[in-house]
Design an enzyme around this catalytic site. Structure first.
Site, PDB file in Angstrom:
ATOM      1  N   GLN A 128     -18.117  -6.899  -1.210  1.00  0.00           N
ATOM      2  CA  GLN A 128     -17.179  -7.767  -1.930  1.00  0.00           C
ATOM      3  C   GLN A 128     -16.808  -9.019  -1.129  1.00  0.00           C
ATOM      4  OE1 GLN A 128     -14.155  -4.468  -2.119  1.00  0.00           O
ATOM      5  NE2 GLN A 128     -12.693  -6.118  -1.863  1.00  0.00           N
TER       6      GLN A 128
ATOM      7  N   HIS B  51       0.847  -1.207   0.000  1.00  0.00           N
ATOM      8  CA  HIS B  51       0.000   0.000   0.000  1.00  0.00           C
ATOM      9  C   HIS B  51       0.876   1.248   0.000  1.00  0.00           C
ATOM     10  CE1 HIS B  51      -2.825  -2.809   2.307  1.00  0.00           C
ATOM     11  NE2 HIS B  51      -3.480  -2.518   1.207  1.00  0.00           N
TER      12      HIS B  51
HETATM   13  O1  PAF Z   1      -7.942  -4.034  -3.292  1.00  0.00           O
HETATM   14  C1  PAF Z   1      -8.648  -3.618  -2.341  1.00  0.00           C
HETATM   15  O2  PAF Z   1      -8.151  -3.321  -1.251  1.00  0.00           O
HETATM   16  C2  PAF Z   1     -10.158  -3.516  -2.521  1.00  0.00           C
HETATM   17  O3  PAF Z   1     -10.640  -4.527  -3.343  1.00  0.00           O
HETATM   18  C3  PAF Z   1     -10.603  -2.126  -3.037  1.00  0.00           C
HETATM   19  C4  PAF Z   1     -10.062  -1.845  -4.428  1.00  0.00           C
HETATM   20  C5  PAF Z   1     -10.158  -1.042  -2.080  1.00  0.00           C
HETATM   21  C6  PAF Z   1     -12.129  -2.084  -3.124  1.00  0.00           C
HETATM   22  O4  PAF Z   1     -12.721  -2.305  -1.890  1.00  0.00           O
END
Ligand code: PAF
Length: 281
Positions: free
Chosen positions: A61, A37
């Protein structure tokens, strides 16, 4: 550094910056930051006037039996790291504000969302594309940054941006790895010590596959078989999939040729890890 939780507040901030002609770089995340990140944040910081990141563990998700409840969270730590990376705004919305009841609208990229991870996680990419589009409409970025670690996600988001004519540039950055090759993931925190040791096989198997392709192997079945054998040699690994697919269609190839994604998902205990390598043959 500001923390904005309100959707209107975030949109108004972004509109003001865009009106002044400033560029906004955006890194959407679910939090529990790791070096992967941070590399996205640093790149976005370098390339834009302002840097916004979102932290939102997106419920749509996650499947009903998945790890939404136990997904690692540490907002205090994330905030400190964000500040060190020069983040201007953390957008930190509440789920009930992102999905006010009765919520009815979803975005889906057909075909690409049903294969590989989409096959074992039905609805996952519909949740990802929905939240990413909502975040784009709220943060109004010029450029958004994603990692190749989630290659299928990156390919699907690129397709959504293209198909829906979104005025946003997508940049995808390389996978960050531990020294031993393990791809960084917030979910690595779930791994027990022996599982973490055994999970190193994933990167090794990918490297062997790349080596085989570079030395002229043309039959993907032989390469996949070799990878599966390597992964199975580790006691705790349970394969979800190992595939070599076309980078555009995500369909398995019959012959090694063109731009390919070698990708895998393997469970170590309950923890499902994904990893991949991109190669041009
Ligand atoms: O990759 C992630 O952390 C998630 O899938 C995202 C793109 C922030 C969407 O919730």
């Amino acid at each position: 550094m500001k923390v904005i939780s309100s959707i209107n507040g975030m949109q108004n901030w972004s509109k003001q910056m865009r009106c002044k002609g400033k560029t906004i770089g955006f890194v959407p995340m679910m939090g529990y930051l790791h070096e992967g990140h941070l590399s996205l944040l640093r790149k976005a910081r370098e390339e834009n006037d302002y840097l916004v990141m979102s932290i939102f563990v997106n419920p749509t998700q996650f499947g009903p039996k998945e790890d939404l409840g136990r997904y690692p969270r540490d907002f205090g730590r994330d905030k400190k790291l964000a500040k060190l990376c020069g983040v201007d705004v953390i957008f930190y919305p509440e789920a009930k504000k992102m999905y006010p009841a009765p919520y009815k609208t979803y975005v889906e990229v057909e075909d690409l969302s049903d294969v590989l991870c989409g096959k074992s996680r039905p609805g996952h990419f519909r949740g990802v594309t929905t939240v990413v589009l909502k975040l784009f409409n709220i943060v109004l970025p010029n450029t958004a940054y994603f990692g190749w670690k989630d290659a299928q996600q990156a390919i699907i988001i690129n397709k959504m941006v293209k198909d829906l004519n979104l005025p946003i540039k997508i940049k995808t950055l390389p996978i960050a790895r531990e020294e031993n090759g393990l791809a960084l993931s917030s979910r690595n925190t779930y791994l027990k010590e022996d599982q973490r040791r055994q999970a190193i096989i994933l990167d090794k198997a990918l490297q062997v596959a790349v080596g085989m392709i570079q030395s002229g192997y043309k039959d993907p079945r032989r390469i996949v078989a070799k990878m599966r054998k390597m992964i199975k040699s580790q006691k705790t690994g349970r394969i979800d999939y190992v595939e070599i697919v076309d980078m555009n269609t995500l369909k398995p190839v019959k012959k090694i040729k063109g731009r390919l994604l070698i990708c895998l998902a393997v469970f170590f205990g309950k923890t499902r890890l994904i990893d991949n390598a991109i190669i041009c043959a």
